[in-house]
Scaffold this motif. Structure first.
Motif, mmCIF file in Angstrom:
data_model
loop_
_atom_site.group_PDB
_atom_site.id
_atom_site.type_symbol
_atom_site.label_atom_id
_atom_site.label_comp_id
_atom_site.label_asym_id
_atom_site.label_seq_id
_atom_site.Cartn_x
_atom_site.Cartn_y
_atom_site.Cartn_z
ATOM 1 N N VAL A 96 -43.037 26.801 -9.456
ATOM 2 C CA VAL A 96 -41.882 27.709 -9.592
ATOM 3 C C VAL A 96 -42.124 28.976 -8.766
ATOM 4 O O VAL A 96 -41.251 29.454 -8.034
ATOM 5 C CB VAL A 96 -41.654 28.078 -11.082
ATOM 6 N N ALA A 97 -43.353 29.494 -8.865
ATOM 7 C CA ALA A 97 -43.668 30.740 -8.153
ATOM 8 C C ALA A 97 -43.635 30.531 -6.643
ATOM 9 O O ALA A 97 -43.147 31.392 -5.897
ATOM 10 C CB ALA A 97 -45.043 31.240 -8.600
ATOM 11 N N THR A 115 -34.147 35.368 -14.394
ATOM 12 C CA THR A 115 -34.141 34.357 -15.464
ATOM 13 C C THR A 115 -35.514 34.236 -16.106
ATOM 14 O O THR A 115 -35.645 34.167 -17.333
ATOM 15 C CB THR A 115 -33.729 32.979 -14.889
ATOM 16 N N LEU A 116 -36.557 34.204 -15.276
ATOM 17 C CA LEU A 116 -37.910 34.058 -15.812
ATOM 18 C C LEU A 116 -38.301 35.283 -16.651
ATOM 19 O O LEU A 116 -38.960 35.153 -17.695
ATOM 20 C CB LEU A 116 -38.924 33.881 -14.679
ATOM 21 N N PHE A 165 -46.318 33.081 -16.906
ATOM 22 C CA PHE A 165 -47.203 32.709 -15.801
ATOM 23 C C PHE A 165 -46.443 32.746 -14.478
ATOM 24 O O PHE A 165 -46.943 33.263 -13.476
ATOM 25 C CB PHE A 165 -47.803 31.322 -16.040
ATOM 26 N N SER A 166 -45.213 32.214 -14.480
ATOM 27 C CA SER A 166 -44.448 32.133 -13.225
ATOM 28 C C SER A 166 -44.138 33.519 -12.671
ATOM 29 O O SER A 166 -44.285 33.762 -11.464
ATOM 30 C CB SER A 166 -43.139 31.374 -13.453
ATOM 31 N N PRO A 205 -56.727 36.661 -6.777
ATOM 32 C CA PRO A 205 -56.976 37.613 -7.883
ATOM 33 C C PRO A 205 -55.756 37.765 -8.804
ATOM 34 O O PRO A 205 -55.892 37.757 -10.020
ATOM 35 C CB PRO A 205 -57.282 38.926 -7.159
ATOM 36 N N GLY A 206 -54.570 37.858 -8.209
ATOM 37 C CA GLY A 206 -53.345 37.986 -9.012
ATOM 38 C C GLY A 206 -53.063 36.725 -9.802
ATOM 39 O O GLY A 206 -52.615 36.774 -10.949
ATOM 40 N N LEU A 207 -53.362 35.569 -9.188
ATOM 41 C CA LEU A 207 -53.137 34.295 -9.882
ATOM 42 C C LEU A 207 -54.096 34.152 -11.066
ATOM 43 O O LEU A 207 -53.734 33.628 -12.112
ATOM 44 C CB LEU A 207 -53.319 33.119 -8.924
ATOM 45 N N ARG A 208 -55.334 34.650 -10.873
ATOM 46 C CA ARG A 208 -56.300 34.627 -11.980
ATOM 47 C C ARG A 208 -55.773 35.458 -13.159
ATOM 48 O O ARG A 208 -55.879 35.072 -14.311
ATOM 49 C CB ARG A 208 -57.641 35.193 -11.528
ATOM 50 N N LEU A 209 -55.219 36.603 -12.813
ATOM 51 C CA LEU A 209 -54.681 37.487 -13.861
ATOM 52 C C LEU A 209 -53.522 36.796 -14.591
ATOM 53 O O LEU A 209 -53.415 36.860 -15.821
ATOM 54 C CB LEU A 209 -54.210 38.808 -13.242
ATOM 55 N N ALA A 210 -52.663 36.129 -13.816
ATOM 56 C CA ALA A 210 -51.540 35.398 -14.419
ATOM 57 C C ALA A 210 -52.054 34.304 -15.349
ATOM 58 O O ALA A 210 -51.557 34.123 -16.458
ATOM 59 C CB ALA A 210 -50.674 34.778 -13.313
#
Lengths: 294, 255
Positions: A96-97, A115-116, A165-166, A205-210
């Motif tokens: 989705v991201a 929407t998310l 998460f998205s 790094p941002g994906l890890r945080l998500a």
């Protein structure tokens, strides 16, 4: 008020007061957190002193009415439910991201993000209700059991953490500078190579945080899980069978182990296990991030 | 800045002692009795506007420990918790426990022996009880529930290896039973729930005051002997309210 904020003059007393206010806010948060940990720790340690560490944490016998208070089964089932949720939500949410940042443009991109964001703010009880109406009957038809199951809890949680998460993953992916995209494309990379070799590594790094935020929400969720998990605390009945997590069992047995009862400490211990688990995951993400930055 | 001054003044007026009631009473305990307590308190509070009453659930044990620790003035219970030192007890009457089943099970009447066999896991299909060929699924309340205590006491403990669905309230039990083919559960009170079959026991349907009904919980209220006159007054209201019947609490029949 307008004159005060637009005036170039400085007000040392007011500056000092603001400093004190923000210091008090930061200090009170730390103090509250410390107090909370101390209360849980005190209850958990005094319980463990009387019941033993290994048997309590690894044992599977749970019957508060008979003084059997071993939490191993709930730890395992919490991990199973959170793991299932992440297994479904992370790949789907990443897709989705990627669509939202690399493919969609203009209205599509803004509409998706809006929407998310709305979906991530929906109260968890609404997801639980949806789970009762759709997931539980669906699994009943598929697995032949009652439908109330660890799998139902995992799927409801997956749907619940997917928007969170998205949105965070979209935020991470959109932080990659446009110049880098252009440079990569100018060097002859196609869109797929650009995504796999530039965008995803750069936004790790941002994906890890998500990932961590979604996982923490999955591990800590109570109401939506309680509504569909079935609540059986006796033994592991498989993915299609009912079960209980640490959070749902705290909710269920608050009534028989209220504050002041002799075994109330086991609920403190269960909360402490959750706290330590989430803290360990945060540490792991921080460690990974630190290594990546080096 | 004048708006800020006005707001502070308004807040100050709202929080002046004259706006607050003189005393407070905390009622705590069994969730099955909360709606009854709320209904009684709303009428009682109109006659005692100087007293603020807070009502919270948490279960019978929570009410009992709250009373012992001084957090609660009145504890509601649907379990017999014994009688602590310096604590008064008053029985409110009796609340029936009704067994509800999914309509597709094809069974509308069971015997007490059937229930023992069902809840002990000795019979697994409704067909064995004259119903449709569906597996039996148990829907139960958690350990601290008064209804579960009555059922366990009467029918014996359900073996731990059976996969029961645990639900936290009467409403949740009914919903789970309604939507799960083969399900059977139990609820407190005399309410007729749509979507499920209320089972007859030994051919007898529950009727208020019926002597032969085998499953009753006996709700109680507890309060400290050294309580204030206001607490005694509220206890009396809870014990004698004519609303009790409409919440499924009936005078004891001695069954």
């Amino acid at each position: 008020m307008k004159a005060f904020f637009s005036s170039p003059r400085t007000y040392p007393q007011i500056d000092r007061m603001w400093r004190q206010i923000v210091f008090a806010a930061a200090f009170s948060v730390l103090a509250l957190l410390t107090l909370m940990i101390l209360v849980l720790l005190f209850g958990a340690l005094s319980f463990l002193r009387h019941h033993g560490v290994i048997s309590t944490l690894l044992g599977r016998e749970w019957d508060p009415g008979r003084g059997q208070l071993q939490i191993g089964l709930f730890v395992v089932e919490s991990a199973v439910v959170a793991g299932l949720a992440m297994l479904v939500a992370v790949p789907f949410g990443l897709g989705v991201a990627i669509f939202g940042t690399q493919v969609a443009v203009g209205f599509e991109r803004h509409g998706l993000r809006w929407t998310l964001t709305i979906a991530s703010a929906v109260p968890s009880v609404a997801y639980g209700w949806w789970g009762l109406a759709v997931v539980v009957p669906g699994l009943r038809g598929l697995g032949g059991g009652s439908g109330y199951s660890l799998l139902a809890a995992g799927l409801v949680l997956a749907l619940m953490i997917l928007p969170t998460f998205s949105v965070l993953a979209m935020e991470a992916l959109s932080q990659v500078p446009e110049d880098w995209h252009q440079a990569s494309l100018a060097l002859g990379a196609n869109d797929d190579q650009n995504l796999v070799r530039l965008v995803l590594p750069a936004s790790l790094p941002g994906l890890r945080l998500a990932f961590l935020t979604a996982l923490a929400r999955a591990v800590g969720e109570t109401m939506a899980v309680q509504m569909v998990i079935g609540g059986t605390a006796a033994r592991f009945h498989g993915l299609f069978g009912p079960g209980a997590t640490l959070t749902t069992q705290i909710l269920t047995d608050m009534a028989i182990l209220p504050n002041g009862s002799s075994d109330h400490g086991v609920l403190d211990l269960m909360a402490m296990v959750l706290f330590v688990g989430v803290t360990a995951m945060t540490g792991w993400v921080g460690y990974g991030q630190g290594r990546a930055e080096k | 800045m004048t708006w800020l001054m006005r707001m502070i003044l308004a807040l100050g007026l709202l929080l002046t002692p004259g706006a607050r009631p003189d005393a407070s009473i905390t009622v705590m305990g069994a969730t099955s009795l909360l709606s009854y307590a709320r209904a009684v308190v709303s009428g009682w509070a109109r006659q005692h506007p100087e007293i603020r009453v807070a009502i919270s659930g948490g279960g019978s044990y929570a009410g009992w420990y709250g009373l012992a620790a001084g957090h609660a003035d009145i504890a509601l219970s649907d379990l017999d918790l014994g009688r602590g030192p310096a604590v008064n007890e008053r029985r409110l009457g009796q609340m029936p426990i009704l067994f509800v089943a999914n309509p597709e099970n094809g069974v509308e009447s069971v015997t007490r022996r059937d229930l023992v066999r069902i809840f002990s896991g000795r019979v697994h299909h409704w067909q064995a009880l004259g119903g449709n060929p569906r597996p039996i699924r148990l829907v139960a309340r958690p350990s601290g529930s008064g209804a579960r205590a009555v059922v366990s006491q009467s029918l014996g403990e359900t073996p731990r290896h059976l996969a029961q669905i645990i639900q936290l309230s009467n409403g949740a039990v009914v919903r789970a039973v309604e939507e799960t083919p083969g399900a059977i559960g139990y609820v407190e009170g005399d309410r007729r729930w749509p979507g499920v079959v209320t089972l007859r026991i030994g051919g007898q349907a529950y009727r208020p005051g019926s002597r032969g009904w085998p499953f009753y919980a006996f709700p109680r209220i507890y309060w400290r002997q050294a309580a204030s006159p206001a607490v005694f007054s509220l206890v009396s209201a809870l014990a004698h309210s004519s609303l009790a019947r409409s919440f499924g609490i009936f005078p004891r029949t001695g069954s």
